[in-house]
Design a protein around this motif. Sequence first.
Motif, mmCIF file in Angstrom:
data_model
loop_
_atom_site.group_PDB
_atom_site.id
_atom_site.type_symbol
_atom_site.label_atom_id
_atom_site.label_comp_id
_atom_site.label_asym_id
_atom_site.label_seq_id
_atom_site.Cartn_x
_atom_site.Cartn_y
_atom_site.Cartn_z
ATOM 1 N N PRO A 173 61.142 -4.497 40.015
ATOM 2 C CA PRO A 173 59.878 -3.804 40.337
ATOM 3 C C PRO A 173 59.290 -4.276 41.671
ATOM 4 C CG PRO A 173 59.822 -4.681 38.109
ATOM 5 C CD PRO A 173 61.018 -5.252 38.758
ATOM 6 N N ILE A 195 57.932 2.458 36.742
ATOM 7 C CA ILE A 195 59.238 2.130 37.347
ATOM 8 C C ILE A 195 60.369 2.346 36.342
ATOM 9 C CG2 ILE A 195 60.590 0.111 38.137
ATOM 10 C CD1 ILE A 195 58.039 -0.791 39.600
ATOM 11 N N GLY A 201 64.968 1.245 37.497
ATOM 12 C CA GLY A 201 64.082 0.764 36.435
ATOM 13 C C GLY A 201 64.787 0.672 35.103
ATOM 14 N N PHE A 265 57.279 -2.814 34.333
ATOM 15 C CA PHE A 265 58.088 -1.598 34.243
ATOM 16 C C PHE A 265 57.297 -0.365 33.809
ATOM 17 C CE2 PHE A 265 61.187 -4.943 34.240
ATOM 18 C CZ PHE A 265 62.256 -4.415 34.957
#
Lengths: 326, 80, 371
Positions: A173, A195, A201, A265
Amino acid sequence: MYSILGVIGTIIIGFIVSLWLPGLERKLIHARVQQRIGPPISSPGIMAPLKFFFKQTIMPYSPLPRLYNSLPLIGLLSVLFIFLFTVPETYQLGAFASIVAIVGFLKIEEVIYVFMGSLSKSVMSLRMPFPDLAKGAKHPNVQRSFLEDISAMRAFRLIAFGSFPLYIALFVPAVISGSISLGDIVAYQQVHGPILFSAAGVIGAIVFFIGYMILLNEYPFVILKAKADVIEGPYMEYAAKWRALVYIMRGFLMFTLATLFSVLFLGVPPSIFTWGILVNILVAVLFPMLMASFSAFAPIFTFKQFYPVTFGATILGVVALLAAFI
Amino acid sequence: MKMVIRPHHIISLGGYIVEWDFPYRNLIVVNPTDEHIKIEVPVFDEDWIEEHRKLGLRITPVEYGDNYLSLWKREKSKLE
Amino acid sequence: MDKNVIETEITMGTVHSAAIEPYRVRLFVEDEIVKDAEITVGVNHRGVERIMEGLPVEKANSLTEKICGICSGVHLWNSVLVAEKGLEVEIPERASYIRIIVAELERIHSHLLYLAHGNEVLGHETFSMRLFYIRETVMELLRIIGGNRVQYGVPIIGGIRPRAELDEMKVQKIREGIDYIRGKVKEFADRFTSDPMIMSRITGVCPLNRKDALRLAVTGPTLRATGVEFDTRKEMECYDPFEFDVITQDDGDVKSNLLVRVFEIFESVKIIKQALKNLPEGAVVDRSWEMQDTDITKSYVEAPRGTLYHSYALEDGRVRNVVIRTPSIANIGAMQYALIGHHITDAQLGIVQCDPCFTCTDRAIEIIKRR
């Protein structure tokens, strides 16, 4: 004042949720998969530590018993700091609310196992009153080690290679958002969406999850405290309230790592003033359950299996980083 | 595989002997010393007796025709 | 063994989470790889043979059942066989069949316990729990036959205890039970062998070679896992009416040991089915024998762990000069050699692969003299 209340409230909520996580893992997944009733859901996380707090404290067999006993507290504090810096009210602290600081505090959590292992001298190996070196014994002049010494060596190795996947996943990230500050990473995701929903991700999340299991020493990555040889490993000599702290530390680490995931995330930081904390709690509940579903079907990995898996996860992490750059 | 004989103890090795190629029925092993002694089990051959006598053990082989119980009682009274 | 390569000594036991029974193991390691090992037994000595000395033969027999909590039935059977051989007692054919049914059920339960414990040491708790769950069926069948889960006490001199006579209902329950076990064990075996994580943990781990196995008098499934086709059941007259295969594997490692026992469960099911199908009619016990003095008599039986040897003489109806040799004695000793060159985490697995039974092993006759 308002923000201090927010931080304290969030920590309390996080702490309360974390107490239920070991119970969820054991009752809902392990016991169901293994076709047995399992413990009451509050037992492993709440009732067991509570019971331990009221037991007689026995001094552990250790060259430095007070230091040994204080290690879970140090671990708990380092986890608490990690959690603290994921709370949005602390993002103004700058360098502390960054991935580098989190990696630093995670390292403390890992290093304490080395100390625990080398400071514990339990009755399970050398101290057992048994005439090992009686006349007729093999190799009477060899240096002799405690079981926990192996654990300390293993903890040392895990610092060297076991935590790679998690650390690489933490930086995915950061690369995507262009900043190591948690505040920037959250802000980036509020504009561009989580993400997690990008190729980098998704791979990063998988690597994060593997790293999460390794850091929590869950089956199959349980070599630090493998029942087949070192039994409980570094925890062996903890009793009463210090053992309760070990349990609480583990539960809180589960919650903190899940929060870290939702911050990095999903872009949802934990705060009692927003509904986002429900996302944190959901992730914190899902992660241990997912982990338990994997661990219920896996044997203990020795280094023969551990190295390739960690290496594979690290490669996957590097792929995620490359994808993030692109 | 080892087994510890404690000081001033008597032990009868019957079930620890692989009997296929062993001339005796049983072995009565006495540790008359003040220290623990580790013996090697299972017993495969006759050489075992001499090797373990060197460790300070008193070993009485029981032949097939011998009265095991009287031999054992004799050794026990000697020990006492 | 060159001492220079040994870095340190790690000791485990006598209490350890991977060991269900007490024993001490010293591992001499270099960088977590075992270079030499020393297993010490005898912690749990009970001196059964000494207690048996001079007891009336019936009492002595029932005492042998207490030697082991897993293969209790086969100890009793063999002890009864020694007396029957010495006294030249002929037993009714129906009794012989029922004894074999019980022995084979015991083998199934012992092998299931082995597989479950093996999985526990592997760290696979799920398989372990499920196997224990399957094993409950066999325990229940043994309870139905003998009235007890662990010490069913079926054989007596001259036949079997009348309580263990099989009626139609019992036969039906045994049939259903072994069909269930066969199906479940097959499912387990398929799932187990297709799991790459487990296969990676057990393939090539702690192998015992055939030469060492023969040199160290290893017996039973542990010997057969090294490729030697020897089963005492093929030497026993009472097994003549039954058709079954002697299962062997080639490698002698943990995988071979586990697989031998899985396949042996299927063979045992086969034997029980044949016995139930051809169960002869008639009495189950012949009490017309007469007590007399006998010389030392020996008897060998295939216990779940290998060849079990019982031997004693009879004098005025009392047993004399008792010797009992259990299969685990030789098997555990051999495992010291199998561990060399393997990781410490595999060491307990390496010892467990021979299905060690320390309750069987620790019967040394020891007398404590207080100073």
